[in-house]
Write an enzyme that holds these catalytic residues in place. Structure first.
Site, PDB file in Angstrom:
ATOM      1  N   GLY A   1       4.695   1.316  -0.099  1.00 17.46           N
ATOM      2  CA  GLY A   1       5.921   1.090  -0.812  1.00 17.46           C
ATOM      3  C   GLY A   1       5.697  -0.481  -1.592  1.00 17.46           C
TER       4      GLY A   1
ATOM      5  N   GLY B   1      -2.213  -2.006  -8.242  1.00 13.40           N
ATOM      6  CA  GLY B   1      -1.144  -3.092  -7.730  1.00 13.40           C
ATOM      7  C   GLY B   1      -0.987  -3.873  -9.169  1.00 13.40           C
ATOM      8  CG  ASP B   2      -4.288  -5.139 -11.501  1.00 13.79           C
ATOM      9  OD1 ASP B   2      -3.913  -5.572 -10.670  1.00 13.79           O
ATOM     10  OD2 ASP B   2      -5.449  -4.463 -11.346  1.00 13.79           O
TER      11      ASP B   2
ATOM     12  N   GLY C   1       0.735  -1.141  -0.220  1.00  8.99           N
ATOM     13  CA  GLY C   1      -0.181   0.034   0.115  1.00  8.99           C
ATOM     14  C   GLY C   1       0.879   1.479   0.099  1.00  8.99           C
ATOM     15  CB  ALA C   2       0.748   4.238   1.771  1.00  9.53           C
TER      16      ALA C   2
END
Lengths: 307, 307
Positions: free
Chosen positions: A224, A250-251, A221-222
């Site tokens: 990294g 994520g893609d 997530g945030a």
């Protein structure tokens, strides 16, 4: 050329409402639909970057027709394979304070349909430098599906990125993907224990690598991502938290990793690209959209640290 | 013969889950679809009672095809009129402790499509004894739609039941429906003040009657119904609260009221039938299903009181 595979392609339907009354009747204010499934989002990002790609997977019925029409509208190279069943939908309920996603399981795929897909996949591998295999596996497809496809890719000299979770991820390792890209929760679920600390996370990534993955890139997530690779381990993160819609981030990371394989980039460069692309996807409004100006800005600002 | 009109017909999609995580990602365990819209539910109830009916309204696109296929599967006489737009869906999220309904607004209907429907409606009135007009009016259709259809029905000697809310209900009164059937909340919203007490409720019903309704039957959930008619006012209720799914109970009441018009039943008899049918629909598992054994049982037990 990068091939993206979405076995459980979907028509993503978004319902927007000013307010949701749970357990009551709601009038939807705005309905929008577009072709979805994680591999389709990867192809959208590649298209935005000007990287040639081909979209394959399984679609069927009127919903499958709607998916294909939207792929054409997006300018994507559609090489989907037809099935008799009706493609699934996902419904996302968006209100100003959150979003609830409902994913249908997907239509059953027969043995002969799966065999036809495997044949077509083999043809599509010709001329590809990398393949990205994303998302859930629909009912009827053997659990070792991703391993089968990854072995075919390896035999054809095509490197694979596997973005799956649970059994599909674990069974896919036998196909020796170049990179697997779970998020932190998926990694913990796959190895059967939480990965809260960096030590736990690297140990779990090590398990996936000893199971067959060439490298493991874990999205957090945030915070990294963390990469466990034959060249070493790194963390990489955007300098500050990015506001927006994390669906599809994520893609975008998977797309960047595939481009890294295509261009044989060194790992530090790949990871900077992956973080910048993921953050640019958060700025983009829908899954598969990236904000190119933000992407260029983030690239210069990613914090990379060798562990 | 009873004609049911569903201008905003829908494909009702039900998602069943063991648990719902709001503002997160959910995997749907079971997906079921069937033709819906309130008038379709009315026709299902009439069919279960062995009363001949014809289903009309507007459908379009692949979703319209799915609606028509399901009407045929249910043995209903489908006289739907096609439109270019795609029929809407409703999505119901069912979990063990509740159900959340999301209703799409419906496709836009062009002026020529509306004109074609009005023509077809005129033809279908021939041979009908009653017409039931149910539910919302899709975008593009004039606000006085129900008044237009009800005037045509009256001119053809066909009595109308109007089951609508808000502007569609108020504008429809000019067509002089034999019966309007709001629930208590809809009645309050239509007259612009709450109808909590019996006095307020009868006053509001009186307003609708002076606006053009022949009679007003107000449904009040487990408290049964209140009728304001030229022959007097009544309350009618089941002897005890009935456990089950209240979705579609109002449509079963509308079906009973239409049968009452068809058979020229005196009001007390109509109201007993309406309460029994509504309660039997609560026992039935889906909207439009009634439990016939329960229906027969409830008929003998309804408390009717003249006001």
């Amino acid at each position: 050329l990068i091939l993206t595979v979405t076995l459980n392609a979907a028509l993503d339907v978004t319902y927007r409402l000013g307010e949701v009354h749970w357990d009551q009747v709601n009038r939807v204010e705005q309905v929008s639909t577009r072709a979805g499934g994680k591999g389709v989002n990867v192809a959208r990002v590649l298209h935005a970057l000007g990287v040639d790609s081909t979209v394959t997977g399984l679609v069927g019925g009127a919903t499958g027709d709607a998916i294909r029409a939207d792929l054409a509208a997006a300018g994507l190279n559609d090489q989907m394979v037809g099935i008799a069943g009706e493609s699934r939908r996902t419904v996302v309920i968006v209100h100003p304070r959150g979003a609830t996603v409902f994913n249908e399981p997907g239509a059953h795929v027969s043995a002969s349909e799966w065999a036809a897909f495997v044949d077509r996949f083999g043809e599509l591998l010709a001329g590809c430098a990398a393949v990205v295999l994303s998302g859930s596996v629909p009912p009827g497809i053997p659990r070792e599906a991703y391993a089968v496809l990854l072995r075919m890719a390896t035999d054809a000299g095509v490197q694979g990125v596997l973005d799956a979770q649970g059994e599909a991820l674990m069974a896919g390792l036998a196909g020796r993907p170049a990179i697997v890209k779970p998020n932190q929760l998926e990694l913990g679920a796959a190895v059967g224990r939480p990965c809260g600390s960096m030590e736990d996370l690297l140990a779990a990534a090590g398990l996936l690598r000893s199971g067959g993955a060439g490298a493991v890139v874990v999205t957090r997530g945030a915070d990294g991502l963390v990469a466990s690779t034959p060249d070493g381990n790194w963390t990489a993160a955007a300098p500050e938290s990015v506001a927006g819609n994390a669906t599809g981030a994520g893609d975008a990371v998977a797309a960047a990793l595939a481009v890294g394989l295509l261009r044989a980039q060194p790992w530090p460069e790949r990871l900077v690209e992956a973080v910048a692309m993921g953050a640019a996807a958060v700025v983009g409004s829908l899954a598969g959209d990236i904000d190119l100006a933000s992407y260029r800005g983030f690239r210069a600002a990613v914090h990379l640290r060798r562990l």
